[in-house]
Design an enzyme around this catalytic site. Structure first.
Site, mmCIF file in Angstrom:
data_model
loop_
_atom_site.group_PDB
_atom_site.id
_atom_site.type_symbol
_atom_site.label_atom_id
_atom_site.label_comp_id
_atom_site.label_asym_id
_atom_site.label_seq_id
_atom_site.Cartn_x
_atom_site.Cartn_y
_atom_site.Cartn_z
ATOM 1 N N ILE A 131 78.106 25.996 -11.475
ATOM 2 C CA ILE A 131 76.854 25.081 -11.497
ATOM 3 C C ILE A 131 77.036 23.874 -10.721
ATOM 4 O O ILE A 131 76.170 23.108 -10.493
ATOM 5 C CB ILE A 131 76.305 24.983 -12.829
ATOM 6 N N HIS A 153 75.061 31.474 -11.963
ATOM 7 C CA HIS A 153 74.667 30.839 -13.224
ATOM 8 C C HIS A 153 74.010 29.670 -12.863
ATOM 9 O O HIS A 153 73.975 28.797 -13.985
ATOM 10 C CB HIS A 153 76.075 30.654 -13.903
ATOM 11 N N CYS A 203 61.202 23.961 -15.148
ATOM 12 C CA CYS A 203 59.971 23.826 -16.134
ATOM 13 C C CYS A 203 60.017 25.433 -16.886
ATOM 14 O O CYS A 203 59.570 26.064 -16.256
ATOM 15 C CB CYS A 203 58.853 23.318 -15.573
#
Ligand code: BJW
Length: 241
Positions: free
Chosen positions: A98, A114, A122
């Site tokens: 990430i 990932h 959101c």
């Protein structure tokens, strides 16, 4: 290494080991992240429902770590960017990481299966936004205005990894599959080498510090720090172009 036809595409899977020499922690090494925190406390959707502040604190600390000026791409990231630039058949990097070190090294054809630490999502409206600041349950989504729904844009256990159709199609076409710095514990990524074998077109190589769980599935293996073995392997590939 057999001769790889330079007109064939290459798929590269990377894991936490490639970023270790940049100063980021792996997960399952003796000093790794999972030796300090429990997966069930920070990396599942249930953990986020139960204790969002705890999960935010975990990812806020990792985001601050990634933004530390000492954390920079290492020679392995740089070599893969060179491979993408110079390999005629094209290169796709599928990263489980990430962090943004591949992008910073210059890689552009990249899937973060990932997710990405420097983005928020959101849960109410699905909006995905650049995020270099701490997240908390007090924040409002700038898109829908609702509060409490912002989460790190990462894939937790039990959630579907991103862009799986695109990845599967690339694995089916690959002339070479390289797996770098991943322990082979987490699916579906750990099964990619079997997908390549199933389609029967691609050579496969594992470049890692030590044999992964699935090492025997690879046609070729090379062991050592990514900053050494990846540039050396890329040099060999490009010498045939
Ligand atoms: C070096 C080095 C140096 C060190 N140079 N090398 C049974 C029960 C329950 C669930 C499952 C089950 N069986 C399968 C599952 C599914 C589950 C899973 O795999 N569980 C296993 C634990 C068994 N998977 C999922 O839930 C995934 N989703 C899913 O499967 O959806 C359903 C689906 C159905 C059909 C098709 C597709 C999907 C989601 C997995 C999400 C993983 N998330 C994490 C955390 C989130 C992001 C974050 O916080 O960063 O992702 S877990 C963590 O592990 C992180 C990593 O990306 C991932 C992989 O770790 P990685 O990269 O391999 O790191 P390490 O530390 O394990 O290994 C590092 C390696 O580098 C080592 O080998 C070192 O030796 C080496 N090394 N220094 C070179 N200098």
């Amino acid at each position: 290494m057999p001769v790889i036809d330079p007109s064939n595409p290459i798929v590269v899977l990377t894991g936490a080991g490639i970023s270790k020499e940049s100063g980021l922690e792996t997960f399952r090494d003796a000093d790794g992240i999972w030796s300090k925190v429990r997966i069930e406390d920070v990396a599942t959707p249930e953990a986020f429902v139960r204790d969002p502040a705890r999960v935010h604190a975990f990812y806020n600390a990792r985001r601050q770590g990634l933004l530390n000026a000492n954390v920079q791409p290492n020679p392995a990231h740089v070599a893969l960017a060179r491979l993408e630039r110079d390999w005629p058949g094209g290169v796709l990097i599928v990263t489980q990481n990430i962090d943004d070190l591949h992008e910073r090294a210059g890689s552009a054809n990249l899937i973060h299966m990932h997710g990405e630490l420097l983005k928020s999502r959101c849960e109410e409206c699905g909006d995905i936004t650049e995020c270099r600041h701490d997240l908390s349950i007090a924040l409002k989504c700038l898109s829908c205005g609702r509060d409490g729904g912002l989460r790190p844009h990462v894939v937790w256990f039990g959630e579907m990894p991103l862009s799986m159709d695109e990845i599967e199609q690339a694995l089916a076409r690959a002339g070479l599959f390289m797996s770098i710095g991943t322990s082979g514990n987490v699916y579906p990524a750990a099964g990619f080498v079997e997908v390549v074998r199933h389609y029967g077109r691609g050579h496969s190589v594992e470049l890692n510090l030590e044999p992964s769980v699935g090492a025997t599935s690879f046609a070729e293996t090379r062991y050592g720090p990514a900053g050494d073995v990846v540039p050396a392997y890329v040099d060999e590939l490009l010498s045939a172009v």
